[in-house]
Design a protein around this motif. Structure first.
Motif, short mmCIF file in Angstrom:
data_model
loop_
_atom_site.label_atom_id
_atom_site.label_comp_id
_atom_site.label_asym_id
_atom_site.label_seq_id
_atom_site.Cartn_x
_atom_site.Cartn_y
_atom_site.Cartn_z
N GLY A 179 -12.17 3.42 -13.42
CA GLY A 179 -12.83 2.01 -13.54
C GLY A 179 -11.73 0.67 -13.69
N TYR A 180 -10.57 1.02 -13.41
CA TYR A 180 -9.46 -0.21 -13.92
C TYR A 180 -9.54 -1.19 -12.82
CZ TYR A 180 -7.71 2.25 -17.97
OH TYR A 180 -7.70 2.65 -19.10
N GLY A 181 -9.96 -0.96 -11.61
CA GLY A 181 -9.81 -1.83 -10.57
C GLY A 181 -8.48 -2.41 -10.14
N LEU A 182 -7.27 -1.72 -10.02
CA LEU A 182 -6.01 -2.01 -9.78
C LEU A 182 -6.00 -2.17 -8.43
CD1 LEU A 182 -4.07 0.54 -12.13
CD2 LEU A 182 -4.94 -1.65 -12.49
N ASP A 183 -5.31 -3.60 -8.02
CA ASP A 183 -5.00 -3.84 -6.36
C ASP A 183 -3.61 -3.74 -6.17
OD1 ASP A 183 -3.95 -6.19 -7.79
OD2 ASP A 183 -5.88 -7.32 -7.06
N THR A 184 -2.53 -3.42 -7.01
CA THR A 184 -1.39 -3.59 -6.65
C THR A 184 -0.68 -2.36 -6.90
OG1 THR A 184 -1.30 -6.02 -7.49
CG2 THR A 184 0.86 -4.88 -7.29
N LEU A 185 0.43 -2.16 -5.79
CA LEU A 185 1.15 -0.87 -5.87
C LEU A 185 2.68 -1.64 -5.44
CD1 LEU A 185 -0.27 2.39 -4.27
CD2 LEU A 185 0.62 1.87 -6.78
N SER A 186 3.52 -2.00 -6.60
CA SER A 186 4.71 -2.56 -6.25
C SER A 186 5.95 -1.43 -6.15
CB SER A 186 4.98 -3.57 -7.57
OG SER A 186 6.49 -3.95 -7.63
N MET A 187 6.09 -1.24 -5.03
CA MET A 187 7.13 -0.10 -4.58
C MET A 187 7.68 -0.42 -3.24
SD MET A 187 4.37 3.19 -4.30
CE MET A 187 3.33 3.20 -2.60
N GLY A 188 8.87 0.09 -3.12
CA GLY A 188 9.51 -0.09 -1.74
C GLY A 188 10.68 -1.40 -2.05
N MET A 189 11.92 -0.91 -1.69
CA MET A 189 12.83 -1.99 -1.48
C MET A 189 13.65 -1.68 -0.03
SD MET A 189 14.27 -1.82 -5.38
CE MET A 189 14.87 -0.09 -5.70
N SER A 190 14.82 -2.66 -0.15
CA SER A 190 15.49 -2.67 1.35
C SER A 190 15.45 -1.23 1.96
CB SER A 190 16.60 -3.43 1.30
OG SER A 190 16.30 -4.68 0.85
N ASP A 191 15.94 -0.37 1.26
CA ASP A 191 16.33 0.91 1.82
C ASP A 191 15.26 2.07 2.05
OD1 ASP A 191 18.89 0.22 1.98
OD2 ASP A 191 19.56 1.07 0.11
N ASP A 192 14.04 1.35 1.38
CA ASP A 192 12.77 2.61 1.71
C ASP A 192 11.64 2.08 1.81
OD1 ASP A 192 12.55 1.52 -0.93
OD2 ASP A 192 12.96 3.21 -2.04
N LEU A 193 11.45 0.80 2.38
CA LEU A 193 10.33 0.15 2.31
C LEU A 193 9.24 0.69 3.31
CD1 LEU A 193 9.84 -2.15 4.93
CD2 LEU A 193 11.54 -3.27 3.75
N GLU A 194 9.84 1.32 4.41
CA GLU A 194 8.68 1.94 5.25
C GLU A 194 8.22 3.02 4.80
OE1 GLU A 194 11.92 -0.31 7.94
OE2 GLU A 194 12.03 0.97 6.15
N ALA A 195 8.81 4.05 4.02
CA ALA A 195 8.32 5.05 3.22
C ALA A 195 7.17 4.57 2.33
CB ALA A 195 9.13 5.89 2.62
N MET A 203 3.16 -4.20 -2.15
CA MET A 203 4.26 -5.30 -2.65
C MET A 203 5.58 -4.83 -2.64
SD MET A 203 4.60 -8.00 -5.77
CE MET A 203 2.82 -8.50 -5.62
N VAL A 204 6.28 -5.23 -1.48
CA VAL A 204 7.83 -4.56 -1.46
C VAL A 204 8.78 -5.59 -2.03
CG1 VAL A 204 7.26 -2.86 0.32
CG2 VAL A 204 8.11 -5.48 1.01
N ARG A 205 9.83 -5.11 -2.58
CA ARG A 205 10.68 -6.00 -3.41
C ARG A 205 11.85 -5.89 -2.61
NH1 ARG A 205 8.74 -2.38 -6.93
NH2 ARG A 205 10.84 -1.41 -6.98
N VAL A 206 12.23 -6.89 -1.87
CA VAL A 206 13.34 -7.18 -0.95
C VAL A 206 14.43 -8.09 -1.13
CG1 VAL A 206 13.93 -7.11 1.51
CG2 VAL A 206 11.96 -6.12 1.02
#
Length: 215
Positions: A179-195, A203-206
């Protein structure tokens, strides 16, 4: 653009993935140039450096995210200068952010950082401890628990990259099932954003791919 191509390859809409430009160690002028090109969200790892840029660029209406490790004695600055904090990994930090957030500001958006790789040197709550921490953080006033963040160990093995990101997505899904209703997965950077995008990142951090390599 890599984000759009990765999203399309994964059968997703590019608009589902936000770009967070990691501006740590880059001067305010570099941020100003990126903002002029249309970038609105910026991530900082170091408190004082980040606060200095937030204040210098206050007139641009940018959205600032704190994404680095946070010490207890720096929480007040972060609570009142940033719109997001991605790196909560213990309740004490969340409690201080909640207590110190100005009541005239909107609730602070927060993500819990999870150590999906099991590395001793890596920040983040252990997956088994996540439900208890999420319950406590979600109950705090002045905070809005939005999602989860992870920084898996670097590896060129795409299968391993995807497995780590898939594990974070599964944890998010478990919390949402409660029941949390989370809408964000902050994962992925310049070297692995495709995965990361293939496994559901929102949200990707580049940094390097936007600002270039540092000297």
């Amino acid at each position: 653009m890599r984000i759009a191509a990765a999203a399309q390859a994964a059968g997703r809409q590019p608009a589902e993935v936000r770009l967070l430009a990691v501006s740590k160690t880059w001067p305010a002028d570099s941020v100003r140039e990126a903002a002029a090109a249309g970038q609105q969200a910026f991530g900082e790892n170091y408190v004082q450096e980040g606060v200095t840029k937030v204040e210098a660029l206050a007139g641009l209406g940018l959205e600032w995210h704190f994404i680095g490790p946070l010490q207890s004695n720096k929480t007040r600055l972060v609570a009142n200068h940033f719109a997001w904090v991605h790196s909560i990994d213990r309740l004490k930090i969340a409690e201080r952010l909640s207590e110190q957030r100005d009541v005239h500001l909107p609730p602070l958006n927060v993500c819990i950082q999870v150590n999906v790789s099991g590395e001793d040197s890596k920040s983040g709550v252990a997956p088994a401890e996540l439900p208890e921490l999420a319950e406590a953080v979600a109950a705090l006033p002045r905070l809005c628990l939005r999602g989860l963040m992870a920084i898996p160990e670097p590896t060129p093995d795409v299968a391993v990259q995807r497995a780590r990101f898939a594990s974070l997505r599964a944890l998010r899904d478990e919390l949402n099932g409660a029941g949390y209703g989370l809408d964000t997965l902050s994962m992925g950077m310049s070297d692995d954003l495709e995965a990361a995008i293939a496994e559901g990142s929102t949200m990707v951090r580049v940094g390097t791919a936007i600002f270039g390599s540092r000297a």
